[in-house]
Write a protein that holds these residues in place. Structure first.
Motif, PDB file in Angstrom:
ATOM      1  N   GLU A 142      -1.486  -6.003   0.306  1.00 11.32           N
ATOM      2  CA  GLU A 142      -2.194  -6.402   1.526  1.00 11.32           C
ATOM      3  C   GLU A 142      -2.581  -5.164   2.318  1.00 11.32           C
ATOM      4  O   GLU A 142      -1.820  -4.199   2.400  1.00 11.32           O
ATOM      5  CB  GLU A 142      -1.287  -7.302   2.370  1.00 11.32           C
ATOM      6  N   ASP A 143      -3.769  -5.183   2.880  1.00 10.20           N
ATOM      7  CA  ASP A 143      -4.233  -4.071   3.705  1.00 10.20           C
ATOM      8  C   ASP A 143      -3.596  -4.129   5.087  1.00 10.20           C
ATOM      9  O   ASP A 143      -3.368  -5.217   5.642  1.00 10.20           O
ATOM     10  CB  ASP A 143      -5.754  -4.112   3.854  1.00 10.20           C
ATOM     11  N   LEU A 144      -3.315  -2.967   5.636  1.00  6.06           N
ATOM     12  CA  LEU A 144      -2.822  -2.822   7.001  1.00  6.06           C
ATOM     13  C   LEU A 144      -3.668  -1.782   7.704  1.00  6.06           C
ATOM     14  O   LEU A 144      -4.151  -0.826   7.085  1.00  6.06           O
ATOM     15  CB  LEU A 144      -1.362  -2.357   7.022  1.00  6.06           C
ATOM     16  N   LEU A 145      -3.843  -1.945   8.995  1.00  5.38           N
ATOM     17  CA  LEU A 145      -4.557  -0.973   9.811  1.00  5.38           C
ATOM     18  C   LEU A 145      -3.616  -0.497  10.905  1.00  5.38           C
ATOM     19  O   LEU A 145      -3.057  -1.304  11.654  1.00  5.38           O
ATOM     20  CB  LEU A 145      -5.815  -1.608  10.431  1.00  5.38           C
TER      21      LEU A 145
ATOM     22  N   CYS B 113       1.223   2.591   1.188  1.00  8.67           N
ATOM     23  CA  CYS B 113       0.292   3.641   0.776  1.00  8.67           C
ATOM     24  C   CYS B 113      -0.682   3.946   1.904  1.00  8.67           C
ATOM     25  O   CYS B 113      -1.122   3.046   2.626  1.00  8.67           O
ATOM     26  CB  CYS B 113      -0.503   3.206  -0.449  1.00  8.67           C
ATOM     27  N   ILE B 114      -1.035   5.214   2.047  1.00 10.54           N
ATOM     28  CA  ILE B 114      -2.002   5.662   3.037  1.00 10.54           C
ATOM     29  C   ILE B 114      -3.252   6.159   2.321  1.00 10.54           C
ATOM     30  O   ILE B 114      -3.158   6.854   1.305  1.00 10.54           O
ATOM     31  CB  ILE B 114      -1.398   6.758   3.945  1.00 10.54           C
TER      32      ILE B 114
ATOM     33  N   VAL C 247       4.614   4.712  10.421  1.00 13.07           N
ATOM     34  CA  VAL C 247       3.300   4.249  10.863  1.00 13.07           C
ATOM     35  C   VAL C 247       3.471   3.393  12.119  1.00 13.07           C
ATOM     36  O   VAL C 247       4.419   2.613  12.234  1.00 13.07           O
ATOM     37  CB  VAL C 247       2.576   3.458   9.750  1.00 13.07           C
ATOM     38  N   THR C 248       2.571   3.585  13.078  1.00 12.47           N
ATOM     39  CA  THR C 248       2.537   2.782  14.303  1.00 12.47           C
ATOM     40  C   THR C 248       1.506   1.679  14.120  1.00 12.47           C
ATOM     41  O   THR C 248       0.339   1.972  13.815  1.00 12.47           O
ATOM     42  CB  THR C 248       2.155   3.644  15.516  1.00 12.47           C
ATOM     43  N   LEU C 249       1.913   0.442  14.302  1.00 12.25           N
ATOM     44  CA  LEU C 249       1.034  -0.715  14.145  1.00 12.25           C
ATOM     45  C   LEU C 249       1.002  -1.515  15.439  1.00 12.25           C
ATOM     46  O   LEU C 249       1.925  -1.434  16.254  1.00 12.25           O
ATOM     47  CB  LEU C 249       1.532  -1.609  13.010  1.00 12.25           C
TER      48      LEU C 249
ATOM     49  N   GLY D  70      -6.193   3.071  13.718  1.00  8.47           N
ATOM     50  CA  GLY D  70      -7.299   2.770  12.824  1.00  8.47           C
ATOM     51  C   GLY D  70      -7.195   3.355  11.423  1.00  8.47           C
ATOM     52  O   GLY D  70      -8.166   3.297  10.659  1.00  8.47           O
ATOM     53  N   GLN D  71      -6.035   3.909  11.050  1.00 11.10           N
ATOM     54  CA  GLN D  71      -5.849   4.472   9.712  1.00 11.10           C
ATOM     55  C   GLN D  71      -5.583   3.359   8.695  1.00 11.10           C
ATOM     56  O   GLN D  71      -4.816   2.438   8.954  1.00 11.10           O
ATOM     57  CB  GLN D  71      -4.678   5.457   9.720  1.00 11.10           C
ATOM     58  N   GLN D  72      -6.216   3.447   7.542  1.00 10.49           N
ATOM     59  CA  GLN D  72      -6.054   2.430   6.507  1.00 10.49           C
ATOM     60  C   GLN D  72      -4.773   2.649   5.704  1.00 10.49           C
ATOM     61  O   GLN D  72      -4.512   3.740   5.211  1.00 10.49           O
ATOM     62  CB  GLN D  72      -7.245   2.427   5.550  1.00 10.49           C
TER      63      GLN D  72
END
Length: 444
Positions: free
Chosen positions: A290-293, A391-392, A247-249, A297-299
């Motif tokens: 914890e939520d990540l974006l 998790c995606i 994942v790219t953050l 913009g993908q949850q």
């Protein structure tokens, strides 16, 4: 108009900066080795400081495009629209000086294109927001899904290809430039040193620059094996199925990733400019999520599990109860085709390994749009170790993995050995599943 494919390679400079177009070709490497990579003929000319390769592809309608190979020197390409070189520049209408001037102009025009934040990559080196790669056993083939084409597809290149998905993504790891940094963690490291059981059964690479953080989670012991594109994938990783999630953050979320590594007590075996991934806070008491974006913009949602000798130390109990969903779960040597129930009433189904000898660790919701890549097996010995998951929230991904779990290989092998032994979990990664399991939701 005649345009040239020009490769500028400096014999005394082993690394280029700010370019996404790279090759491990050295000035001493012959054209016989080069031709298969490029797919068309090249000529080589040397002066005292420069090696220039002139390549042609016959009549091509395109005027320019970038070719992303796995490189350490800068390469710029433009295509021949007419004619073809057969004996090098001395038999063409352009002198070596003309070629060098063309290189200077190309650098000036395309320099801004070569600069860019780090990112997860696809098979041709293009940026993607995220990807999931599931390698099959007994080889290097895989199935793959990413943010640009959310359909599960088979690979075009093997997983260990030096111009493939993983090699492209790991370029900051190979390059080790002053502008980027990385942390590589693996409780079964390439040097095979013994790792204390206080560390999580976790594996991954975190790469960062001033703009982005790339988080590559995986299940492969000894990965990355080397620090070059032609030796990064371990030979031992061929036998079993493995999984990778990237994942790219944005860089603002780097502290959350650093906190996650604290929470799972990741065993770091290699690092470069690690201060770029800093977090001065104290990690929350597990279990927590914890939520990540993502940058696109993908949850996502990250989990850190509780450490316990009881069933509450099962990572997948935490995930199921948090997502309020039943789960289908694949981990190493879990007792297949059995079902447990959490204290909150959610069902945990151990699936039969889809690809036989399967060292991957993942789960998918039975009805919601969540799919997770974890680091822990469903074994009592791992309940007392740290661990976590990413998790995606994606319907295409969840649908794809529900399909995978339903299409078990009829020839699945059962006598499978791990890629690398571990002293921490004699009943999880090196031996068949134990005859007794803890009943989830009940204490012992």
């Amino acid at each position: 108009m005649l345009a040239l494919d020009v490769c500028l390679l400096s014999p005394n400079k082993r690394r280029c900066k700010g370019s996404q177009v790279r090759s491990r070709l050295s000035s001493g490497e012959g054209l016989t080795t080069l031709r298969p990579r490029l797919g068309f003929p090249c000529q080589q000319v040397k002066d005292t400081s420069t090696v220039v390769l002139l390549c042609s592809q016959g009549s091509v309608s395109e005027t320019a495009r970038s070719v992303s190979l796995d490189l350490t020197q800068i390469i710029f390409w433009s295509f021949i629209t007419k004619g073809q070189f057969s004996r090098g520049p001395t038999h063409s209408s352009l002198s070596l000086m003309d070629v060098l001037w063309m290189i200077v102009l190309t650098v000036g025009l395309l320099g801004s294109h070569c600069e860019g934040a780090i990112s997860c990559k696809n098979e041709i080196g293009g940026d993607v927001d995220w990807f999931i790669l599931y390698k099959k056993p007994a080889g290097f083939d895989y199935v793959y899904i990413d943010s640009t084409d959310q359909n599960l597809k088979k690979n075009n290149k093997p997983v260990n290809n030096q111009a493939g998905v993983l090699a492209h993504t790991l370029n900051p790891y190979f390059e080790r430039s002053s502008d980027s940094g990385f942390i590589a963690y693996n409780d079964q490291p390439p040097n095979e040193e013994s790792v204390n059981c206080k560390h999580g059964h976790s594996k991954g690479v975190v790469m960062m620059d001033k703009d982005n953080v790339v988080w590559l989670l995986h299940s492969t012991p000894k990965f990355p094996k080397g620090d070059k594109s032609n030796n990064f994938y371990p030979k031992s990783g061929e036998r079993n199925a493995q999984i990778f999630m990237c994942v790219t953050l944005k860089s603002a979320q780097s502290a959350q990733i650093a906190q996650h590594l604290k929470g799972i007590n990741a065993y770091i075996f290699d690092k470069h400019n690690p201060e770029k991934l800093r977090d001065s806070s104290t990690a929350p008491q597990p279990p927590y999520h914890e939520d990540l974006l993502s940058a696109g913009g993908q949850q996502f949602k990250r989990f850190v599990k509780k450490i316990s000798t009881k069933s509450e130390g099962d990572l997948y109990v935490t995930i199921a109860d948090t997502l309020k969903s039943d789960l289908y779960i694949q981990t190493w040597h879990s007792k297949p085709e059995t079902m447990d129930t959490t204290t909150d009433g959610h069902k945990l189904y151990n699936i039969k390994p889809p690809f036989g000898c399967d060292h991957s660790k993942w789960c998918v919701s039975d009805s919601e749009n969540w799919m997770c890549v974890g680091d822990s097996n469903r074994q009592p010995s791992q309940f007392k170790r740290p661990g976590g998951a990413l998790c995606i929230n994606s319907k295409p991904v969840a649908d794809a993995f529900r399909e995978i779990k339903s299409s078990t290989d009829k020839d699945s092998a059962t006598n499978c050995d791990t890629d690398s032994a571990t002293n921490c979990d004699p009943d999880s990664d090196t031996r068949p599943s134990p005859s007794k399991r803890l009943r989830v939701g009940k204490t012992v």
